[in-house]
Design a protein around this motif. Structure first.
Motif, short mmCIF file in Angstrom:
data_model
loop_
_atom_site.label_atom_id
_atom_site.label_comp_id
_atom_site.label_asym_id
_atom_site.label_seq_id
_atom_site.Cartn_x
_atom_site.Cartn_y
_atom_site.Cartn_z
N THR A 99 -3.75 5.30 -8.10
CA THR A 99 -2.35 4.90 -7.88
C THR A 99 -2.25 3.84 -6.80
O THR A 99 -1.34 3.00 -6.82
CB THR A 99 -1.50 6.13 -7.48
N ILE A 142 6.77 4.37 -4.90
CA ILE A 142 5.99 5.21 -5.82
C ILE A 142 6.09 6.67 -5.41
O ILE A 142 6.25 7.56 -6.26
CB ILE A 142 4.53 4.75 -5.84
N VAL A 166 5.52 4.67 -13.12
CA VAL A 166 4.45 4.00 -12.37
C VAL A 166 3.67 3.06 -13.28
O VAL A 166 3.39 1.90 -12.93
CB VAL A 166 3.52 5.04 -11.72
#
Length: 354
Positions: free
Chosen positions: A281, A303, A328
């Motif tokens: 991520t 996020i 995302v």
């Protein structure tokens, strides 16, 4: 119709692409929400309330953002030098493993000594995890995308082996987890009875230092020069391999600090499922930030808000929290498409089409 590079993208265009990408991703996510039978406005209202509705909710968002800032910085700095670090997940686990190896009783020292030692050695372990693929790249031409990605799995298997062996908690009733870090080795909390901890402060300081070094230091100039054109940088007298190695050490060290913050600031012990994918991520965070260290903080907060807000929305109206993963992934796709049109334009019949 042909594609031509823009002369110089304006600052407004450069800054607007990530913001617009995030908004477009949220708008696109409304489509599956509607198909699921949910009230889109109510769903997004619950997401906002799940992040800003209380001090506890906001602190949870900050807690979730802390490792994302570290891994986002790790990716951003490496990518600026065109060193493709896809191994932040493994480097995170190396940092966490070093933290519990030192903090679980190997060194009996007061907190003023033990905490800095855990932080430094955790960063060093993460740095080592990136140094090896970089040496393979500079010495033998190995593709760092492949080596860093595959090393993630090797490191995770090694962590699992250590949790069943040398690091296993003798009081863990057979569960594969490490012995807990001593109380004096834990990072102090920032808000009483909340989980947000001083790892966030370290992350913000790291972002500030990275931004300054990238913009104002000789090291930052060399990093940017290598990233723009390695051959030209070498011709100008910059030692490209040495610069890449220094970037690798910093990048891996930042990813290692993400692991330190999770075990020494939050859980207190290491398990094989410590990270839900913070390392991967972090790449999205870096891309959404335009590879800017200051932008990484904002992107990580966004996020983290999506993940925490989606969990709250799921509990409130029964919609799957996997919507956060959708947002995302679409944010990354949108920022890549937007970044392309920020650098290039479509020309047709002598006129600019886009």
């Amino acid at each position: 119709m042909r594609i031509e590079p823009r002369n110089a993208p304006t600052r407004l265009l450069t800054l607007g692409v990530p913001v617009l990408s995030a908004l477009v991703a949220l708008a696109l996510a409304a489509v599956p929400l509607a198909f699921a039978g949910a009230d889109v406005a109510a769903a997004y209202g619950e997401m906002v309330n799940g992040v800003f509705g209380s001090v506890f909710a906001f602190s949870e968002m900050l807690t979730r953002a802390t490792p994302l800032i570290f891994t986002g910085l790790a990716a951003a700095l490496a990518f600026r030098a065109r060193l493709w670090n896809i191994g932040a997940e493994g480097q995170l686990y190396l940092g966490a493993m070093a933290a519990v190896a030192i903090g679980a009783g190997a060194v009996d020292a007061p907190g003023i000594v033990l905490v800095p030692l855990i932080v430094v050695l955790g960063a060093a372990a993460g740095a080592a995890g990136m140094a090896v693929p970089t040496l393979l790249k500079t010495r033998f031409g190995a593709d760092e995308v492949v080596t860093t990605l595959l090393l993630n799995f090797v490191i995770l298997i090694f962590v699992q082996m250590m949790l069943e062996g040398a690091l296993k908690d003798p009081m863990g009733l057979g569960w594969p987890q490490s012995a807990p870090i001593l109380d004096q080795g834990m990072l102090p909390t920032l808000i009483e009875r909340m989980r947000v901890h001083s790892g966030l402060v370290i992350a913000l300081i790291a972002a500030g230092v990275a931004q300054f070094m990238l913009a104002r230091s000789v090291w930052g100039f060399r990093l940017r020069a290598v990233g723009e054109n390695a051959a030209a940088a070498r011709h100008a007298g910059i030692r490209v391999n040495r610069t890449l190695f220094s970037v690798a050490v910093v990048s891996g060290g930042l990813a290692g600090l993400a692991g330190v913050s999770e075990v020494a600031g939050l859980k207190g012990y290491l398990t094989a499922d410590l990270s839900p994918g913070f390392g991967y991520t972090g790449i999205v965070v870096a891309m959404l930030a335009g590879l800017s260290p200051a932008g990484v903080v904002i992107a990580a907060l966004f996020i983290a808000s999506v993940f925490v807000g989606a969990d709250s929305m799921s509990r409130a109206i029964g919609v799957s929290s996997y919507l956060a993963d959708l947002v995302v992934s679409m944010s990354l796709l949108c920022v890549l498409i937007g970044g392309f049109f920020a650098r290039f334009k479509l020309v047709r019949s002598g006129r600019v089409a886009a």
